[in-house]
Design an enzyme around this catalytic site. Structure first.
Site, short mmCIF file in Angstrom:
data_model
loop_
_atom_site.label_atom_id
_atom_site.label_comp_id
_atom_site.label_asym_id
_atom_site.label_seq_id
_atom_site.Cartn_x
_atom_site.Cartn_y
_atom_site.Cartn_z
N HIS A 3 -29.01 159.39 56.62
CA HIS A 3 -28.27 158.15 56.55
C HIS A 3 -27.43 157.95 57.81
O HIS A 3 -27.31 158.83 58.65
CB HIS A 3 -27.39 158.14 55.30
CG HIS A 3 -28.18 158.10 54.03
ND1 HIS A 3 -27.59 158.08 52.78
CD2 HIS A 3 -29.53 158.08 53.80
CE1 HIS A 3 -28.53 158.04 51.84
NE2 HIS A 3 -29.71 158.04 52.44
N GLU A 47 -24.27 157.82 58.43
CA GLU A 47 -23.14 158.72 58.68
C GLU A 47 -23.59 160.01 59.36
O GLU A 47 -22.90 160.53 60.24
CB GLU A 47 -22.43 159.05 57.37
CG GLU A 47 -21.82 157.84 56.66
CD GLU A 47 -22.76 157.20 55.65
OE1 GLU A 47 -22.26 156.71 54.63
OE2 GLU A 47 -23.99 157.20 55.88
N LEU A 77 -43.52 126.83 47.66
CA LEU A 77 -42.09 126.59 47.82
C LEU A 77 -41.54 125.83 46.62
O LEU A 77 -40.49 126.19 46.06
CB LEU A 77 -41.83 125.79 49.10
CG LEU A 77 -41.86 126.55 50.42
CD1 LEU A 77 -41.90 125.56 51.59
CD2 LEU A 77 -40.65 127.46 50.56
N ARG A 81 -44.40 138.43 66.44
CA ARG A 81 -44.82 138.36 67.85
C ARG A 81 -43.61 138.06 68.73
O ARG A 81 -42.74 137.27 68.36
CB ARG A 81 -45.89 137.28 68.03
CG ARG A 81 -47.13 137.50 67.18
CD ARG A 81 -48.15 136.40 67.32
NE ARG A 81 -47.68 135.12 66.82
CZ ARG A 81 -47.69 134.77 65.52
NH1 ARG A 81 -48.12 135.62 64.60
NH2 ARG A 81 -47.26 133.58 65.15
N GLU A 105 -42.60 131.50 53.23
CA GLU A 105 -42.97 130.51 54.24
C GLU A 105 -43.88 129.41 53.70
O GLU A 105 -44.38 128.59 54.46
CB GLU A 105 -43.61 131.20 55.44
CG GLU A 105 -42.64 132.08 56.22
CD GLU A 105 -43.12 132.41 57.62
OE1 GLU A 105 -44.02 131.72 58.13
OE2 GLU A 105 -42.59 133.36 58.21
N THR A 116 -52.18 127.82 52.29
CA THR A 116 -51.87 128.16 53.68
C THR A 116 -52.94 129.07 54.26
O THR A 116 -53.34 128.93 55.42
CB THR A 116 -50.49 128.84 53.76
OG1 THR A 116 -49.49 127.92 53.30
CG2 THR A 116 -50.16 129.26 55.18
N ASP A 149 -54.83 127.43 57.40
CA ASP A 149 -54.34 127.92 58.68
C ASP A 149 -54.86 129.30 59.07
O ASP A 149 -54.80 129.67 60.24
CB ASP A 149 -52.81 127.98 58.67
CG ASP A 149 -52.18 126.62 58.40
OD1 ASP A 149 -52.80 125.61 58.76
OD2 ASP A 149 -51.07 126.58 57.84
N CYS A 160 -22.76 157.75 50.15
CA CYS A 160 -23.33 158.22 48.88
C CYS A 160 -22.69 159.55 48.47
O CYS A 160 -22.24 160.33 49.30
CB CYS A 160 -24.85 158.35 49.00
SG CYS A 160 -25.41 159.55 50.22
#
Length: 346
Positions: free
Chosen positions: A44, A46, A281, A201, A275, A190, A194, A69
């Site tokens: 972790h 710390e 959506l 990127r 997205e 989508t 697409d 923790c």
């Protein structure tokens, strides 16, 4: 604490199901140690900060973005490490909602004679930990809805898939979000229109989010670019998934969107960048499953075109209002962000 939050941000998108946590150690006016949690199973924040500080940690102050923790998990308790290092004071941004910790870390430190301060930059820390907190408290990922639209509310021209609504600065910010969130989710429409790669990127040291495709009939192309090794197809319980399973795609059957989110939580997904497209959506908004909204508004007027959301008519006084709103200019576009749900508390 601002420096500790900057350290924690280096782990965004990489630590699930653990939270992103940062820690810095100060001796007097000198910063002597810093660290962040890089991924689940590794030490972790710390521990890395204490290693960096060495003996200079003794008598110093540790600033940590989440309560240390106090239990043995994959790694030993961080509270014990701070006690053994001899720090004098620990400043905590936010308490841990995990029932295994939930105040016990702070209590252990106090019992060891360490001075404790809690709540410094708490709101910023909780915003950074939203995914982890959602997993622990609600058993589902934190859902961020992102889309870009014109001034007259269109996301694409008629007959187009993903039109270039926003400018390059907005797309660069989206890539950063993909790097910082665990998964990116789209619908089958989508994929068909697409064929997006759903990769990150142009981000130095960036990583690709897990692709999640919501496809009720499992009719999308099983050879689409989104189907990487860690991709997930979310589909109906009775869908024919033979082609996708033959292609080695992980299939998650779900009877509803809440069930789907619970299933993603079971895979260790703590945050989802939603997205779209508009059908997906709209379904998430209609069922109250969107926690945060990030919308780019481009200074363009399109006229006819595809709207980002559809839903039942309601009077203006019943409109959903965002909270904790920020407005930012990115190139020619305006970015509006805000919360629809409060970040889960302890």
């Amino acid at each position: 604490m601002t420096l500790a939050l900057e350290q924690a941000a280096r782990g965004l998108g990489r630590t699930a199901p653990n939270p992103p946590v940062g820690c810095v150690i100060v001796q007097g006016d000198e910063l002597v140690g810093r660290g962040f949690h890089p991924r689940a199973g590794e030490p972790h924040a710390e521990v890395f900060a204490l290693r960096d500080a060495g003996e200079q940690a003794r008598g110093g102050t540790a600033y940590v973005t989440l309560e240390p923790c106090s239990h043995h998990g994959r790694t030993p308790p961080c509270a014990d490490a701070l006690i053994a290092a001899g720090v004098r004071r620990v400043v905590v941004a936010a308490l841990d909602p995990n029932p295994l910790v939930a105040g016990r870390g702070v209590q252990k430190l106090r019992e060891a004679g360490i001075e404790i301060t809690v709540g410094v930059l708490e709101a910023q820390a909780k915003r950074q930990q939203a995914g982890f907190r959602s997993l622990i408290v609600r058993g589902r990922p934190w859902v961020v809805a992102k889309y870009a639209m014109t001034l007259d509310g269109k996301v694409a021209a008629p007959g187009e898939g993903n039109g270039a609504v926003s400018g390059p600065e907005a797309r660069e910010r989206t890539m950063r979000w993909r790097d910082e969130l665990d998964a990116v989710a789209v619908g089958s429409g989508t994929i068909d229109l697409d064929d997006p790669a759903l990769t990150t990127r142009g981000v130095t040291g960036g990583r690709d989010p897990r692709p999640v495709v919501f496809d009720r009939r499992a009719a999308s192309d099983s050879q689409a670019r989104a189907w990487r090794d860690d991709a997930v197809l979310v589909t109906a319980p009775d869908a024919d998934v033979a082609a996708h399973e033959a292609a080695g795609i992980k299939v998650q059957r779900a009877a509803s969107l809440p069930d789907a989110l619970s299933g993603l939580a079971g895979l260790g997904v703590s945050s989802v960048l939603l997205e779209g497209g508009p059908t997906l959506l709209s379904a998430f908004f209609a069922q109250g499953l969107v926690d945060e909204v990030r919308v780019f508004i481009a200074p363009k007027l399109l006229g006819a075109g595809l709207s980002p959301l559809t839903g039942p008519e309601r009077p203006m006084h019943e409109a959903q209002a965002l909270r904790d709103i920020t407005v930012e200019t990115l190139g020619p576009d305006v970015l509006i962000t805000g919360l629809l749900h409060d970040i889960p508390r302890v």
